[in-house]
Design an enzyme around this catalytic site. Structure first.
Site, PDB file in Angstrom:
ATOM      1  N   LYS A   2       0.823  -1.217   0.000  1.00 20.54           N
ATOM      2  CA  LYS A   2       0.000   0.000   0.000  1.00 20.54           C
ATOM      3  C   LYS A   2       0.861   1.272   0.000  1.00 20.54           C
ATOM      4  O   LYS A   2       2.075   1.211   0.256  1.00 20.54           O
ATOM      5  CB  LYS A   2      -0.922  -0.045   1.218  1.00 20.54           C
ATOM      6  CG  LYS A   2      -1.909  -1.221   1.190  1.00 20.54           C
ATOM      7  CD  LYS A   2      -2.922  -1.130   2.332  1.00 20.54           C
ATOM      8  CE  LYS A   2      -3.895  -2.286   2.297  1.00 20.54           C
ATOM      9  NZ  LYS A   2      -4.975  -2.132   3.294  1.00 20.54           N
ATOM     10  N   TYR A  36     -12.649  -2.417  -3.532  1.00 23.27           N
ATOM     11  CA  TYR A  36     -13.130  -2.530  -2.147  1.00 23.27           C
ATOM     12  C   TYR A  36     -14.652  -2.417  -2.043  1.00 23.27           C
ATOM     13  O   TYR A  36     -15.168  -2.075  -0.975  1.00 23.27           O
ATOM     14  CB  TYR A  36     -12.462  -1.460  -1.276  1.00 23.27           C
ATOM     15  CG  TYR A  36     -11.028  -1.788  -0.898  1.00 23.27           C
ATOM     16  CD1 TYR A  36     -10.724  -2.891  -0.114  1.00 23.27           C
ATOM     17  CD2 TYR A  36      -9.971  -0.980  -1.303  1.00 23.27           C
ATOM     18  CE1 TYR A  36      -9.420  -3.199   0.240  1.00 23.27           C
ATOM     19  CE2 TYR A  36      -8.659  -1.280  -0.950  1.00 23.27           C
ATOM     20  CZ  TYR A  36      -8.394  -2.396  -0.181  1.00 23.27           C
ATOM     21  OH  TYR A  36      -7.106  -2.696   0.184  1.00 23.27           O
ATOM     22  N   PHE A  57     -15.336   3.243   7.306  1.00 21.20           N
ATOM     23  CA  PHE A  57     -13.973   3.536   6.874  1.00 21.20           C
ATOM     24  C   PHE A  57     -13.807   3.539   5.352  1.00 21.20           C
ATOM     25  O   PHE A  57     -12.705   3.773   4.849  1.00 21.20           O
ATOM     26  CB  PHE A  57     -12.985   2.535   7.506  1.00 21.20           C
ATOM     27  CG  PHE A  57     -13.282   1.088   7.204  1.00 21.20           C
ATOM     28  CD1 PHE A  57     -12.837   0.495   6.029  1.00 21.20           C
ATOM     29  CD2 PHE A  57     -14.014   0.311   8.104  1.00 21.20           C
ATOM     30  CE1 PHE A  57     -13.108  -0.836   5.745  1.00 21.20           C
ATOM     31  CE2 PHE A  57     -14.292  -1.025   7.829  1.00 21.20           C
ATOM     32  CZ  PHE A  57     -13.842  -1.599   6.643  1.00 21.20           C
ATOM     33  N   ARG A  94      -1.688 -14.712   4.737  1.00 15.90           N
ATOM     34  CA  ARG A  94      -2.338 -13.961   5.824  1.00 15.90           C
ATOM     35  C   ARG A  94      -1.563 -14.113   7.134  1.00 15.90           C
ATOM     36  O   ARG A  94      -1.477 -13.177   7.933  1.00 15.90           O
ATOM     37  CB  ARG A  94      -3.801 -14.372   5.965  1.00 15.90           C
ATOM     38  CG  ARG A  94      -4.632 -13.826   4.806  1.00 15.90           C
ATOM     39  CD  ARG A  94      -6.052 -14.318   4.838  1.00 15.90           C
ATOM     40  NE  ARG A  94      -6.854 -13.675   5.868  1.00 15.90           N
ATOM     41  CZ  ARG A  94      -7.369 -12.468   5.770  1.00 15.90           C
ATOM     42  NH1 ARG A  94      -7.146 -11.725   4.697  1.00 15.90           N
ATOM     43  NH2 ARG A  94      -8.118 -11.961   6.729  1.00 15.90           N
ATOM     44  N   THR A 122      -5.122  -7.261  10.704  1.00 15.89           N
ATOM     45  CA  THR A 122      -5.412  -5.958  10.076  1.00 15.89           C
ATOM     46  C   THR A 122      -4.904  -4.809  10.939  1.00 15.89           C
ATOM     47  O   THR A 122      -4.329  -3.845  10.442  1.00 15.89           O
ATOM     48  CB  THR A 122      -6.946  -5.806   9.870  1.00 15.89           C
ATOM     49  OG1 THR A 122      -7.399  -6.904   9.092  1.00 15.89           O
ATOM     50  CG2 THR A 122      -7.284  -4.500   9.178  1.00 15.89           C
ATOM     51  N   ARG A 168       2.852  -6.558   8.944  1.00 10.34           N
ATOM     52  CA  ARG A 168       2.140  -5.414   9.537  1.00 10.34           C
ATOM     53  C   ARG A 168       2.735  -4.999  10.879  1.00 10.34           C
ATOM     54  O   ARG A 168       2.753  -3.815  11.207  1.00 10.34           O
ATOM     55  CB  ARG A 168       0.651  -5.738   9.643  1.00 10.34           C
ATOM     56  CG  ARG A 168      -0.036  -5.652   8.277  1.00 10.34           C
ATOM     57  CD  ARG A 168      -1.426  -6.187   8.321  1.00 10.34           C
ATOM     58  NE  ARG A 168      -2.190  -5.898   7.106  1.00 10.34           N
ATOM     59  CZ  ARG A 168      -3.269  -6.571   6.746  1.00 10.34           C
ATOM     60  NH1 ARG A 168      -3.723  -7.555   7.512  1.00 10.34           N
ATOM     61  NH2 ARG A 168      -3.916  -6.258   5.649  1.00 10.34           N
ATOM     62  N   ASN A 196      -2.025   0.125   6.757  1.00 11.93           N
ATOM     63  CA  ASN A 196      -1.509  -1.145   7.277  1.00 11.93           C
ATOM     64  C   ASN A 196      -0.613  -1.908   6.293  1.00 11.93           C
ATOM     65  O   ASN A 196      -0.545  -3.126   6.318  1.00 11.93           O
ATOM     66  CB  ASN A 196      -2.664  -2.017   7.799  1.00 11.93           C
ATOM     67  CG  ASN A 196      -3.627  -2.433   6.718  1.00 11.93           C
ATOM     68  OD1 ASN A 196      -3.516  -1.981   5.596  1.00 11.93           O
ATOM     69  ND2 ASN A 196      -4.560  -3.304   7.058  1.00 11.93           N
ATOM     70  N   HIS A 239      -2.150  -5.470   1.599  1.00 13.51           N
ATOM     71  CA  HIS A 239      -3.452  -6.147   1.485  1.00 13.51           C
ATOM     72  C   HIS A 239      -3.208  -7.611   1.171  1.00 13.51           C
ATOM     73  O   HIS A 239      -2.228  -7.945   0.498  1.00 13.51           O
ATOM     74  CB  HIS A 239      -4.263  -5.525   0.339  1.00 13.51           C
ATOM     75  CG  HIS A 239      -5.453  -6.356  -0.054  1.00 13.51           C
ATOM     76  ND1 HIS A 239      -6.639  -6.301   0.625  1.00 13.51           N
ATOM     77  CD2 HIS A 239      -5.603  -7.293  -1.020  1.00 13.51           C
ATOM     78  CE1 HIS A 239      -7.486  -7.168   0.073  1.00 13.51           C
ATOM     79  NE2 HIS A 239      -6.885  -7.784  -0.932  1.00 13.51           N
ATOM     80  N   GLU A 291      -9.275 -11.444  -7.244  1.00 15.98           N
ATOM     81  CA  GLU A 291      -8.459 -10.231  -7.066  1.00 15.98           C
ATOM     82  C   GLU A 291      -7.238 -10.229  -7.987  1.00 15.98           C
ATOM     83  O   GLU A 291      -6.842  -9.178  -8.488  1.00 15.98           O
ATOM     84  CB  GLU A 291      -8.037 -10.091  -5.600  1.00 15.98           C
ATOM     85  CG  GLU A 291      -9.225  -9.754  -4.706  1.00 15.98           C
ATOM     86  CD  GLU A 291      -8.862  -9.619  -3.238  1.00 15.98           C
ATOM     87  OE1 GLU A 291      -9.780  -9.339  -2.445  1.00 15.98           O
ATOM     88  OE2 GLU A 291      -7.678  -9.784  -2.875  1.00 15.98           O
TER      89      GLU A 291
END
Ligand code: CMP
Length: 138
Positions: free
Chosen positions: A9, A49, A57, A85, A91, A102, A112, A115, A126
């Site tokens: 990100k 998203y 948010f 993950r 998150t 993270r 964060n 993704h 995705e």
């Protein structure tokens, strides 16, 4: 083999830690099938998203994801979704395990660092959102 989508990100790109994040990913045995650095439009981010539309948010998320360049990567590995993950952590970085991406690089739930797809089905969807099959190595 499973596929999962990684987005590095804008906060992590601004911190100049793209290389460190890629190293963490490849050290865990993920194969990078495709990779590019892009700037998302509001339409792209809103569509990507869409599942979060209406959440408090959502607008901040779209604004943040369009605030700078991102690096998108199509990753492949056995159990890619669960393993990726685990590698990125929760998150909220305050809840993320030590040595996760993270924990090391995220500053908040919103900013964060990365993704990750949340299911095998979404991993496929995705990856296809950002890459045509021609752009992925076989
Ligand atoms: P990501 O894995 O990209 O998927 C959805 C994103 O929404 C998530 O990471 C967070 O960055 C963001 N998000 C989820 N919950 C919150 C929250 N409570 N506040 C701010 N951002 C959130």
């Amino acid at each position: 083999m499973e596929r999962t989508l990684c987005i590095i990100k804008p906060d992590a790109v601004r911190k100049n830690v793209v290389g460190e994040i890629i190293a963490m990913i490849t050290e865990k045995g993920f194969r990078i099938l495709g990779m590019k650095m892009i700037r998302l439009s509001s339409q792209d981010a809103g569509e990507f998203y869409a599942v979060h539309k209406g959440r408090p948010f959502y607008n901040d998320l779209v604004e943040f994801m369009t605030s700078g360049n991102v690096v998108v990567m199509a990753l492949e590995k056995e159990n890619a979704v669960v393993d990726y993950r685990a590698l990125i952590g929760a998150t909220d970085p305050a809840e993320a395990e030590e040595e996760t991406v993270r924990k090391r690089f995220a500053s908040s739930k919103g900013e964060n660092a990365v993704h990750g797809s949340d299911s095998v089905e979404n991993g496929i969807k995705e990856v296809a959102f950002f890459f045509s099959e021609r752009e992925l190595i076989g």
